[in-house]
Design a protein around this motif. Sequence first.
Motif, PDB file in Angstrom:
ATOM      1  N   CYS A  31       5.893   1.866 -13.514  1.00 15.84           N
ATOM      2  CA  CYS A  31       5.583   3.209 -14.016  1.00 15.84           C
ATOM      3  C   CYS A  31       4.104   3.413 -14.307  1.00 15.84           C
ATOM      4  CB  CYS A  31       6.409   3.504 -15.262  1.00 15.84           C
ATOM      5  SG  CYS A  31       8.148   3.850 -14.919  1.00 15.84           S
ATOM      6  N   ASP A  32       3.335   2.348 -14.386  1.00 16.07           N
ATOM      7  CA  ASP A  32       1.888   2.515 -14.561  1.00 16.07           C
ATOM      8  C   ASP A  32       1.180   2.688 -13.228  1.00 16.07           C
ATOM      9  OD1 ASP A  32       2.123  -0.010 -13.526  1.00 16.07           O
ATOM     10  OD2 ASP A  32       0.879  -1.005 -15.035  1.00 16.07           O
ATOM     11  N   GLY A  33       1.957   2.713 -12.126  1.00 13.05           N
ATOM     12  CA  GLY A  33       1.383   2.903 -10.798  1.00 13.05           C
ATOM     13  C   GLY A  33       1.032   1.620 -10.086  1.00 13.05           C
ATOM     14  N   SER A  34       1.141   0.483 -10.752  1.00 10.75           N
ATOM     15  CA  SER A  34       0.840  -0.792 -10.114  1.00 10.75           C
ATOM     16  C   SER A  34       2.005  -1.231  -9.223  1.00 10.75           C
ATOM     17  CB  SER A  34       0.556  -1.861 -11.168  1.00 10.75           C
ATOM     18  OG  SER A  34       1.718  -2.111 -11.955  1.00 10.75           O
ATOM     19  N   THR A  35       1.696  -2.085  -8.265  1.00 11.71           N
ATOM     20  CA  THR A  35       2.719  -2.601  -7.358  1.00 11.71           C
ATOM     21  C   THR A  35       2.770  -4.111  -7.460  1.00 11.71           C
ATOM     22  OG1 THR A  35       1.131  -2.693  -5.526  1.00 11.71           O
ATOM     23  CG2 THR A  35       2.454  -0.694  -5.723  1.00 11.71           C
ATOM     24  N   ASN A  50       0.821  -1.204   0.000  1.00 15.54           N
ATOM     25  CA  ASN A  50       0.000   0.000   0.000  1.00 15.54           C
ATOM     26  C   ASN A  50       0.858   1.260   0.000  1.00 15.54           C
ATOM     27  OD1 ASN A  50      -2.727   1.279   0.305  1.00 15.54           O
ATOM     28  ND2 ASN A  50      -1.797   2.020   2.200  1.00 15.54           N
ATOM     29  N   ASN A  51       1.982   1.230   0.752  1.00 18.76           N
ATOM     30  CA  ASN A  51       2.906   2.369   0.739  1.00 18.76           C
ATOM     31  C   ASN A  51       3.420   2.635  -0.672  1.00 18.76           C
ATOM     32  OD1 ASN A  51       2.606   2.636   3.497  1.00 18.76           O
ATOM     33  ND2 ASN A  51       4.569   1.703   4.003  1.00 18.76           N
ATOM     34  N   CYS A  52       3.847   1.566  -1.336  1.00 18.48           N
ATOM     35  CA  CYS A  52       4.356   1.717  -2.699  1.00 18.48           C
ATOM     36  C   CYS A  52       3.263   2.226  -3.634  1.00 18.48           C
ATOM     37  CB  CYS A  52       4.902   0.378  -3.195  1.00 18.48           C
ATOM     38  SG  CYS A  52       6.550  -0.023  -2.582  1.00 18.48           S
ATOM     39  N   ARG A  53       2.055   1.764  -3.408  1.00 16.71           N
ATOM     40  CA  ARG A  53       0.933   2.225  -4.243  1.00 16.71           C
ATOM     41  C   ARG A  53       0.689   3.718  -4.038  1.00 16.71           C
ATOM     42  NH1 ARG A  53      -2.280  -1.239  -2.628  1.00 16.71           N
ATOM     43  NH2 ARG A  53      -1.878  -2.757  -4.262  1.00 16.71           N
ATOM     44  N   GLN A  54       0.740   4.165  -2.786  1.00 16.98           N
ATOM     45  CA  GLN A  54       0.541   5.587  -2.500  1.00 16.98           C
ATOM     46  C   GLN A  54       1.646   6.431  -3.117  1.00 16.98           C
ATOM     47  OE1 GLN A  54      -2.185   6.884  -1.055  1.00 16.98           O
ATOM     48  NE2 GLN A  54      -2.975   4.801  -1.020  1.00 16.98           N
ATOM     49  N   ILE A  55       2.881   5.939  -3.055  1.00 16.10           N
ATOM     50  CA  ILE A  55       3.995   6.659  -3.663  1.00 16.10           C
ATOM     51  C   ILE A  55       3.801   6.739  -5.183  1.00 16.10           C
ATOM     52  CG2 ILE A  55       6.469   6.554  -4.131  1.00 16.10           C
ATOM     53  CD1 ILE A  55       6.808   5.353  -1.320  1.00 16.10           C
ATOM     54  N   GLY A  56       3.382   5.619  -5.788  1.00 14.62           N
ATOM     55  CA  GLY A  56       3.137   5.616  -7.219  1.00 14.62           C
ATOM     56  C   GLY A  56       2.045   6.588  -7.622  1.00 14.62           C
ATOM     57  N   LEU A  57       0.974   6.648  -6.832  1.00 15.09           N
ATOM     58  CA  LEU A  57      -0.105   7.594  -7.130  1.00 15.09           C
ATOM     59  C   LEU A  57       0.376   9.035  -7.014  1.00 15.09           C
ATOM     60  CD1 LEU A  57      -3.112   5.901  -5.276  1.00 15.09           C
ATOM     61  CD2 LEU A  57      -2.795   6.121  -7.754  1.00 15.09           C
ATOM     62  N   ALA A  58       1.207   9.307  -5.996  1.00 21.70           N
ATOM     63  CA  ALA A  58       1.735  10.665  -5.822  1.00 21.70           C
ATOM     64  C   ALA A  58       2.589  11.073  -7.018  1.00 21.70           C
ATOM     65  CB  ALA A  58       2.536  10.747  -4.527  1.00 21.70           C
ATOM     66  N   TYR A  72       1.915  14.107  -9.611  1.00 23.23           N
ATOM     67  CA  TYR A  72       2.948  15.086  -9.948  1.00 23.23           C
ATOM     68  C   TYR A  72       3.091  15.180 -11.470  1.00 23.23           C
ATOM     69  CZ  TYR A  72       7.585  17.242 -10.331  1.00 23.23           C
ATOM     70  OH  TYR A  72       8.637  18.060 -10.672  1.00 23.23           O
ATOM     71  N   HIS A  73       3.080  14.033 -12.129  1.00 23.19           N
ATOM     72  CA  HIS A  73       3.209  14.025 -13.591  1.00 23.19           C
ATOM     73  C   HIS A  73       2.010  14.704 -14.253  1.00 23.19           C
ATOM     74  CE1 HIS A  73       3.107  12.374 -17.709  1.00 23.19           C
ATOM     75  NE2 HIS A  73       4.427  12.282 -17.602  1.00 23.19           N
ATOM     76  N   ASP A  74       0.815  14.468 -13.725  1.00 18.10           N
ATOM     77  CA  ASP A  74      -0.375  15.110 -14.290  1.00 18.10           C
ATOM     78  C   ASP A  74      -0.297  16.628 -14.153  1.00 18.10           C
ATOM     79  OD1 ASP A  74      -1.384  12.640 -14.918  1.00 18.10           O
ATOM     80  OD2 ASP A  74      -2.698  12.509 -13.163  1.00 18.10           O
ATOM     81  N   SER A  75       0.341  17.081 -13.069  1.00 17.42           N
ATOM     82  CA  SER A  75       0.423  18.516 -12.809  1.00 17.42           C
ATOM     83  C   SER A  75       1.529  19.194 -13.616  1.00 17.42           C
ATOM     84  CB  SER A  75       0.642  18.768 -11.321  1.00 17.42           C
ATOM     85  OG  SER A  75       0.825  20.135 -11.043  1.00 17.42           O
ATOM     86  N   THR A  76       2.680  18.513 -13.739  1.00 16.88           N
ATOM     87  CA  THR A  76       3.848  19.138 -14.364  1.00 16.88           C
ATOM     88  C   THR A  76       4.145  18.610 -15.762  1.00 16.88           C
ATOM     89  OG1 THR A  76       5.362  17.494 -13.424  1.00 16.88           O
ATOM     90  CG2 THR A  76       4.871  19.451 -12.082  1.00 16.88           C
TER      91      THR A  76
END
Length: 360
Positions: free
Chosen positions: A327-331, A75-83, A87-91
């Motif tokens: 890189c697709d956000g999956s863990t 779950n930690n890794c998933r949260q990091i991936g989502l963050a 960030y990518h969506d914003s920048t």
Amino acid sequence: MRVGILSPRPLATVGASVEYYGEGKMQVEGRSQRRNAFTLVELLVVIAIIGILVALLLPAVQAAREAARRSQCLNNCRQIGLAIHMYHDSTKELPPSRMWDGGFTWAGVVLPYMEEAAISNAADFTRNFRDQPDLVKETVVPTFLCPSRIHEQPLNYLKSEVIPYIQTPTGGAVNGAGSTRGIQGDYACVSSTFRSGNGGFDHVFDGAIILPKSLPGNRFKSRTKLSKIIDGTSKTLMVGENSYWLAARVSIYDGLDNPGAILGLGALSRVKSALPDGGRGVDFSRREGGSVSQVPKQYPGEGCESGAGCNAWFGGDHPGVLITTLCDGSTRTIQKDADLAILECFVTRAGEETYSLEDL
């Protein structure tokens, strides 16, 4: 004188019954006494049975606890991936492994997208990490900590301090690498295989999250974004559990000495040149530049004191597996003994390899 014999009154007796057979005669019959205690042999048998049951149940209990901890780490890794994705969506770009020498790392850059507003609002991302307030440097973020790893202290070890349980292959002590206190973190971005020093910067740093282009005024421009992950975002590693050695030696935010982790069969000379002091404390008895730590927690007596590959960038305290984010956000978990040549294929963002995730 004639003396008469009076009939006696019933006697108050305990545990006995009294019968009368005429004048002056009585008979006492003892009541059978029941045994109310265990013998020593019986007690020993019961204790032995309880001990056997505990021995049978304990591994199952430990396995259930580890399964819960592994789920939390996933779950930690998933949260990091989502963050990172937010960030990518914003920048419109992936975060850098570090802003500049001494600036924040990828972990600090994504704080605003991890519901850590108090820390990110107190930080000044145009200044070096060492110049940040203590609130920023020393506030523990649970998402950055693996629940299976025991943390002797929440902050990194300084250069003047010896990192516990870590020794060089020759038996010498390994000191911390940081010059600034900051929170430890159990995850690292995947930056490079370091397979070759030829072909330019993008060839050396062939992972997803790498060093950026430096701009005037302590600004930066990322070199990577999701559209550059030609191998496919579901087949390229982005973040993984780091080793105890890497977590203890530097703060997860401090970009002074955390440019991104190496994983694969990288050229030994290139790997040494990328490390402080030419690789102080890193085991070079094996040719692999960036291996996976096989020793959970790396206590003495488990092979680490001889330098048996424990000073790697990546490693986890989960038995047999390492938890990563793609890189697709999956863990997912990968085997610690996975072939490093195959792991390299999942580090490179544009290597055009054809391996399957099942090979991990």
